[in-house]
Scaffold this active site. Sequence first.
Site, PDB file in Angstrom:
ATOM      1  N   GLY A  88      -6.839  -9.845  -0.020  1.00  0.00           N
ATOM      2  CA  GLY A  88      -5.906 -10.895  -0.429  1.00  0.00           C
ATOM      3  C   GLY A  88      -5.019 -11.335   0.715  1.00  0.00           C
ATOM      4  N   ALA A 106       8.588  -7.098   2.142  1.00  0.00           N
ATOM      5  CA  ALA A 106       7.307  -6.448   1.865  1.00  0.00           C
ATOM      6  C   ALA A 106       7.042  -5.240   2.744  1.00  0.00           C
ATOM      7  CB  ALA A 106       6.175  -7.458   2.030  1.00  0.00           C
ATOM      8  N   GLY A 136      -2.374  -1.516   1.713  1.00  0.00           N
ATOM      9  CA  GLY A 136      -3.827  -1.492   1.932  1.00  0.00           C
ATOM     10  C   GLY A 136      -4.467  -0.126   1.819  1.00  0.00           C
ATOM     11  N   GLU A 137      -3.854   0.869   2.419  1.00  0.00           N
ATOM     12  CA  GLU A 137      -4.474   2.196   2.433  1.00  0.00           C
ATOM     13  C   GLU A 137      -3.837   3.154   1.437  1.00  0.00           C
ATOM     14  OE1 GLU A 137      -5.426   3.332   6.861  1.00  0.00           O
ATOM     15  OE2 GLU A 137      -3.708   1.997   6.784  1.00  0.00           O
ATOM     16  N   ARG A 144      -1.718  -3.528   8.071  1.00  0.00           N
ATOM     17  CA  ARG A 144      -0.759  -4.285   8.854  1.00  0.00           C
ATOM     18  C   ARG A 144      -0.654  -5.764   8.521  1.00  0.00           C
ATOM     19  NH1 ARG A 144      -2.695  -7.626  12.672  1.00  0.00           N
ATOM     20  NH2 ARG A 144      -0.939  -7.472  14.090  1.00  0.00           N
TER      21      ARG A 144
END
Lengths: 794, 289
Positions: free
Chosen positions: A511, A746, A750-751, A551
């Site tokens: 996204g 934010a 992701g991980e 990132r």
Amino acid sequence: MAESVIGKRIPKVDSREKVTGQAMYAGDYRMPGMYYGKVVRCWEYASAKVKKLDFTEALKMPGVVKILGPDDVTKKPYNTTVMKLLVPEIFGEVFGEIADLNIFNKIVKHQGDAICGVIARTEEAAERAADKIKVTYEPLPVLMTCEESKAEGAKKNGYLFTPLKPGNKAFDLPASFFPNQRYGWNDKDGKTAMELFDKCDYVIEDTYYVPKQKQCQMENHSYVAHYDERGRLNIWTSTQMAKPVQVLIAELFELPLTRVRLVQTIVGGGFGVRLGMIGEPHCCAMAMAVPGHPVRMEFLREEDWVASETRYPGHIWFKCGFKKDGSPIALDSMYMARKGGYYTHGSGPPFCFAAFIHGMYKWQAMGCQTEGYFTNEVPTGAYRGYGNPQLAFSGEQMITRMCKELGLDELEWRKKWHKGIGDETWLKGVTFASDGLNDCLDVAAKESGWYEKKKKYAKQTGVKRRGLGVSVMQHTSGAFPMLLEHSVCTAKLNEDCTVELMQQISDLGTGGHTAITQMAAETLGFPMEDIHLRSGDSDMCGFDIGAHASRTVYCAGPATIEACESVKKQLLERAAQLLEANVKDLQMKDKIISVKGNPQKSISAIKIAKEGVYNYIDAATGKTIGIPGQIQGYSSFFAKHCSPPFGACISEVEVDTETGEIKVLKLVNAHDIGKAIHPPSVEGQLEGGAQQGLGFVLTEEYAYDKMGRVLNNDFTDYKMLGPSDMPDAKIILIESAPDPIGPMGAKSCGESALMGPIGSVANAIFDAIGIQFKEAPITPEKVLKAIKEQGLQK
Amino acid sequence: MASSRILPEFELLIPQSIKEAVDLLGKLKNKASVMAGGTDVVISCTKGFGSPNVISLAEIPALDYVEYDSKSGLRIGAMATLQQVADNADVQKRYPALWKSAAINGTPQTRNMGTVVGNIMRASPSGDCICAILAIGGKVVLRGSKGKREVSIDDFYIKYRETACKSDELAVEIKIPAPAAGSCNAFARMTRTTLDLSKVNVAVRLDMSGKTVKEARVAIGAVAPTTIRLKKVEALLKGKQITDDVLQKIVETVPTEIKPIDDVRSTAEYRRDVAGIMVKRIILEALGK
């Protein structure tokens, strides 16, 4: 100002093309004059010398254009990773970075090593010819464990993987940088963790095993390379790190960047497997041998299994000391990892394992040592979590056991002793700026019914036993300041006042493209459809690291925002000039710029954009109409921090004590996102991560035979959880701790989602039957054996 | 060893009748494999275990039937897919063991192509339909140059991946008798994930007279070179009421009748440890307990 799009559940910008099948993946490209490349790999051995390579029969096959052996391509050694671009050279040297890969090999270091390449007019011809190549091997010792590798490397004429690494030790933490070769800190009196155990009331010591897990991304690795008539090497690839890989290819083939064009195609899943190069060197080498003809090369699934990278498996030793009340005093640990056949990411994930210990709890002193030895396995590299899943399995189980033995509430202990604002993060000298972990824990406890169910399950009898487990984590948003985090964005204002963003954003399905577009729309106050992100082509985009270390939104988003702020500022400056007003008195809404409090005094931003491009001369006055010049915003942004997000996960399991089968009934994962730019994408990340985390803890691992050959190189025998195996997963986004540094508050996601399910499921199994499992994955076989040997401990 | 997605070359033969297929088999003997849905045969080809000739049954008319009547029982033609069998109301009602073994077989895609007869003929020790049919009982109908013969499923499996079907014979049908009053059956399997091959599968048929077992057939797969019947367990059940004592004896007896191995899916030890439990549970399930 148009209505804010931040935090809105809008459709992803690229979803329609993906679900309708119109998205072009690298494997979908067909070009005039295209040839097909096939890499011939060693399937028979994991360790061998190529004695003879015979192309005679293969060259007679119809459709064959060329066959390339090790001497027909560049012999310049390389490393798949982009690490060398992310740290100063001296730093890489201290850490022992090496280049030990070759495109085609005369020595096989793991099953699947590339031997030669066939170029043919059709894919079928290439495969049929590859089958006719005769390779004669001389087997070499097969070393599958750190102990075997170390022992062989210590012999006088023992087998060495590379002369650059004596004793087969692939990496350790250099003493010149790390006292006692440990990453960590000493207590206020300068005492190391080792020196503090005497002072502890309770010391726990254990060894855990973490598995070799495959990323299992949906898209097989596919490439098209074309050495064109202008002498440019073009490559279409779904690498995660488009710009750095362009640089690596330029270096490997000794070309200036102007002669290497890398087009990042739509990425069909990454999870770290595409973090650097995989088949790009082979495809490019073949393309350079047939100038003018694009060469398409595709890995089969079984090739991905043996010729790309995996998670680092190995043994983890922990020794931790506490006071009676649970106060954490000292932690000492060691991660001994199996490296596989090549150096690749070297000390990266094991170092990060140590780093994530560093960022989690408030020990008085802690230290972690990491070491790795080469083995004849598929090389290890990046896989979502990068050292952190290994910690979730080992460290979080250890804390839970300590709490149980000292009679403490494990959830309260975590609330009390985790690091927070002002404490050092995973990286020395960098402190937390926000912390939403306690909120995550509270919400997860409530949603899962933690306290009630814990009480209820304490008195269970019967065949099926239920248990609840909790696990917390902290991760990172980009890797600054350890690694370079640089992103460039150009925002071009079109003459109709829409915006073209030119920025290399790797969207692995995360996204990222949507979030970046939202951030641009928000900054400018334009609707989403007036922003178009152009990404992927190195001929167009400025520098960007690519997708790693969670990132994209955190490190690349600010570049987008800065570039768009610049566009907005230029529009306002022109409006100020035309309206004879001060910039600070102006506002822009729905593309109308007006003087605050005097809406009559206004000008259209569309008019300014148009007149900037079509800057005609007024025949009557001889003057230009409007202010000349197409507006462009630009940012070359370097990250300022790594704002680690926290997360808490609670799992409920049911263990069948007669069969050892484990059913995950419910999983609640609360994530400290700071601010969710695009909530559905964040939730998607956390759900997808749960699937991989559950696979790590329950089902997934490479199986090898004694010869070092993979026994489960397909989805028939390597088992990921499928949709019907997934538990009811409740994902909760915690936005109570917006990050003061992250863009719009934010932090990353992701991980982060893998860790919670791993630790919490392991702890839930412990809770259900009172037995803790030290080896992942926790299979029914292991559970039943343990029950048989130890009996139910509850 | 190689890695390829290109099928090795083979002759694809597409007979138009059973006779033509049988003639081809007679001519080609061991140099041919028979393909119904292709979900196993094609995979074998890409892995280098294919035959030089593949005889497809695709164009032989009227082989895709699933028919039941109370006299002759159930007949499943060679081209009836797993999904057809799973969707059949008679199968669902009268043969829950067979229904389940077809309904959980493979994936929705392979169930739409693969056939029950194909599953039987592949003779995999972990074949789910094999296990169900071995418990329920039935006959494999073979057509050869010398005519038709029927082989009881009890005599069909000879050794690992080897059946009583001769190289010049074609399996055209499975016949399963109609269940007698008081008969019940059930199937279960254990896998690593939902879409997987069985670690162990079990099935039972119990012919009950009130609370007493008149006859029992118990089959178990993936614990020996072929799917087997547990004769000692059947003897323990025969003429008895199902009590905790009987079930406990069964749990202890099952491991003495099987010879499992270690493989990627599980270990011999585990299979031995759970086989008895699975048999106990499937007996209770068949009885609706």
